[in-house]
Write a protein that holds these residues in place. Structure first.
Motif, PDB file in Angstrom:
ATOM      1  N   UNK A 111      21.728 -17.968  -7.109  1.00  0.00           N
ATOM      2  CA  UNK A 111      22.781 -19.188  -7.060  1.00  0.00           C
ATOM      3  C   UNK A 111      23.615 -18.956  -7.971  1.00  0.00           C
ATOM      4  N   UNK A 112      25.019 -19.087  -7.486  1.00  0.00           N
ATOM      5  CA  UNK A 112      26.145 -18.822  -8.273  1.00  0.00           C
ATOM      6  C   UNK A 112      26.522 -19.740  -9.049  1.00  0.00           C
ATOM      7  N   UNK A 113      25.967 -21.068  -8.941  1.00  0.00           N
ATOM      8  CA  UNK A 113      26.414 -22.113  -9.758  1.00  0.00           C
ATOM      9  C   UNK A 113      25.328 -22.651 -10.886  1.00  0.00           C
ATOM     10  N   UNK A 114      24.372 -21.827 -10.895  1.00  0.00           N
ATOM     11  CA  UNK A 114      23.086 -22.109 -11.936  1.00  0.00           C
ATOM     12  C   UNK A 114      23.415 -21.261 -13.086  1.00  0.00           C
ATOM     13  N   UNK A 115      22.931 -21.822 -14.320  1.00  0.00           N
ATOM     14  CA  UNK A 115      23.050 -21.188 -15.534  1.00  0.00           C
ATOM     15  C   UNK A 115      21.656 -21.437 -16.120  1.00  0.00           C
ATOM     16  N   UNK A 116      21.017 -20.303 -16.717  1.00  0.00           N
ATOM     17  CA  UNK A 116      19.926 -20.471 -17.725  1.00  0.00           C
ATOM     18  C   UNK A 116      20.016 -20.145 -19.024  1.00  0.00           C
ATOM     19  N   UNK A 117      19.783 -20.916 -20.078  1.00  0.00           N
ATOM     20  CA  UNK A 117      20.054 -20.424 -21.521  1.00  0.00           C
ATOM     21  C   UNK A 117      18.544 -20.306 -22.013  1.00  0.00           C
ATOM     22  N   UNK A 118      18.458 -19.361 -23.066  1.00  0.00           N
ATOM     23  CA  UNK A 118      17.150 -19.418 -23.812  1.00  0.00           C
ATOM     24  C   UNK A 118      17.490 -19.452 -25.306  1.00  0.00           C
ATOM     25  N   UNK A 136      17.427 -24.951 -20.095  1.00  0.00           N
ATOM     26  CA  UNK A 136      17.519 -24.367 -21.122  1.00  0.00           C
ATOM     27  C   UNK A 136      15.925 -24.021 -21.693  1.00  0.00           C
ATOM     28  N   UNK A 137      15.430 -22.701 -21.777  1.00  0.00           N
ATOM     29  CA  UNK A 137      14.107 -22.566 -22.018  1.00  0.00           C
ATOM     30  C   UNK A 137      14.041 -22.023 -23.592  1.00  0.00           C
ATOM     31  N   UNK A 138      12.752 -22.232 -23.940  1.00  0.00           N
ATOM     32  CA  UNK A 138      12.501 -21.635 -25.318  1.00  0.00           C
ATOM     33  C   UNK A 138      11.686 -20.357 -25.223  1.00  0.00           C
TER      34      UNK A 138
END
Length: 505
Positions: free
Chosen positions: A35-42, A224-226
């Motif tokens: 999906x082009x408008x999703x962002x995942x942060x760690x 946002x993941x840990x």
């Protein structure tokens, strides 16, 4: 004060408290979606709570979550300047002891209810009742609501730093009690994102808030993941499992720069490595002794070895982005002059100086400083303490040299110089009535140019008398991939994901 961290090396190099670096790559969303408008942060540090008023309110994780979910009256921008959030304008009263904030029209919570002055006042009173770390910025302050679209904050004495300190204060709906923990499982806020799922210390999943007063973010979803392990975070970054990571060490930056499609940038942060001397200790009462100890350490070489890209020799008590920064005359490495000054001052080096610090991240730096002092005949006991013990001993002045990384999240020297260096603060054993007068005058002036000048004069006294050693300013390393077309590196280490723009699919 909030302390920010970022990691700056492998096992041999320290990770800095609450100064996190942000990094993005060309990867898609978690689990391999495209999906082009999703962002995942760690992130390096966990989000343990979404309550910005509670005990975790000053931590990196909670601050990052809070700025996504809730709104503030005002907030700092990427240059440290105060900009409006729920308040569209503000001004001091007859003195800087009172500040009036006018709420913008049309701001609503994510459930569609309008944000009113009653919500702001209730949030402030809840923060004070919980007495978390952010409440310490407002001792005995009172907030009132003269009208539905105006609030007034009154301090016991003039406080020109109020607008900047309010950058740590978040507004939630009135009616949420201090004891209401269930609310924060799926909180209602007025920020750019809404919560879909929250598992403490694991993941925070959010969607764009279509009701946000400034319009919905470019992102549809933000997760946002840990991922505590550094190698796992970097692997996730390289494989595209996540788009943003925290904790890029110095030795990994060249590798990232060599990765196709990745942009790397370092920016000055608000943090300075600070090593106070206990001026109440008989061995450290003399400014000549304290300054000689500063001269005895080759900080330039230590920084070059440990922080070649994310460290720089400090030339002030606070970092350049902070209001009140003033460049000072460098204290150069001169071991011969240091030894001579110590002899002349009658410094007794038979008794070891106690150098305390907390967090293993800082161990290599602190040990290098101790070795430098030893080369000038100054013996040091390096004492690594658990956080609770460190804090207790810090306040009790149970140390001779104290290492901390001090950030200034308000971007205002009032929360650093003005709070920590007056005689009444009792933080360093140092007392100077001339300094007290300058700090009090700076804190009461609503003229930012005058305040900056006064803090500069105060800083000159502190630097001259070597109340501490101020060896290093910290830079934040950011990296992002070609999927991200617009990203502003932030000195606070808390990237604003509501302003991220992505390439069209």
């Amino acid at each position: 004060m909030t302390h920010f961290r970022k990691s700056t090396a492998t096992a041999a190099v320290a990770v800095l408290l609450l100064l996190t670096a942000c990094s993005t790559t060309t990867g898609g969303t978690a689990g391999g979606d495209t999906a082009g408008r999703d962002l995942t942060a760690a992130g390096t540090y966990p989000i343990e709570s979404l309550d910005p008023h509670g005990a975790q309110g000053a931590t990196t994780g909670t601050q990052l979550a809070a700025q996504a979910i809730f709104s503030r009256l005002v907030r700092p921008d990427a240059t440290g300047q105060v900009t409006g959030d729920l308040a569209e304008k503000w001004e001091p009263g007859a003195t800087a002891a009172q500040w009036n904030f006018h709420l913008r029209s049309g701001a609503t919570f994510s459930d569609g209810k309008p944000v009113t002055s009653a919500d702001v006042v209730a949030s402030f009173e809840r923060m004070q009742k919980l007495d978390g770390p952010n409440a310490a910025n407002f001792p005995d302050y009172e907030m009132t609501a003269p009208t539905a679209d105006q609030v007034t904050l009154t301090a016991p004495a003039p406080d020109a730093s109020i607008p900047r300190k309010l950058g740590l204060f978040y507004v939630i709906p009135a009616g949420v009690t201090a004891e209401d923990t269930a609310f924060f499982e799926r909180p209602v806020g007025s920020g750019p994102f809404t919560v879909n799922r929250f598992a403490p210390s694991e993941v925070l999943a959010m969607s764009a808030n279509s009701k946000h007063w400034a319009g919905a973010p470019q992102l549809d979803r933000l997760e946002i993941r840990t991922i505590p392990d550094l190698s796992a975070r970097l692997t996730a970054l390289r494989t595209g499992e996540v788009d943003v990571v925290w904790g890029i060490p110095d030795d990994q930056l060249p590798v990232l720069r060599g990765t196709s499609g990745v942009t790397v940038e370092t920016v000055p942060s608000t943090a300075v490595f600070t090593m106070w001397f206990n001026s109440s200790s008989p061995a450290l009462k003399s400014p000549k002794v304290r300054r000689a100890l500063w001269q005895a350490v080759d900080f330039a070489t230590i920084i070059k070895q440990l922080y070649p890209e994310t460290g720089a020799l400090a030339d002030g008590l606070v970092a350049p982005p902070v209001l009140g920064y003033a460049k000072q005359e460098p204290v150069g490495y001169d071991p011969q002059a240091a030894k001579a000054a110590l002899r002349e001052a009658g410094f007794e080096n038979g008794e070891k100086l106690r150098l305390q610090f907390s967090d293993a991240e800082f161990r290599p730096f602190v040990q290098a400083v101790a070795s430098g002092l030893a080369e000038s005949g100054v013996q040091v006991d390096v004492l690594e303490k658990e956080k609770a013990v460190f804090t207790k001993d810090l306040l009790a002045l149970n140390w001779d040299i104290n290492f901390q990384q001090l950030a200034t999240p308000t971007y205002d020297a009032a929360s650093n110089l003005g709070r920590l260096y007056p005689c009444a603060a009792g933080r360093t054993g140092y007392c100077n009535k001339e300094l007290d007068a300058l700090l009090a005058k700076a804190g009461a002036s609503a003229d930012e140019a005058e305040r900056a000048e006064l803090y500069g004069q105060a800083g000159q006294i502190i630097w001259r008398d070597a109340v501490g050693m101020y060896p290093m300013t910290v830079k934040l390393a950011y990296a992002w991939g070609k999927k991200v077309t617009e990203f502003t590196p932030d000195p606070s280490g808390l990237p604003d994901f509501s302003r991220v723009k992505l390439a069209a699919k």
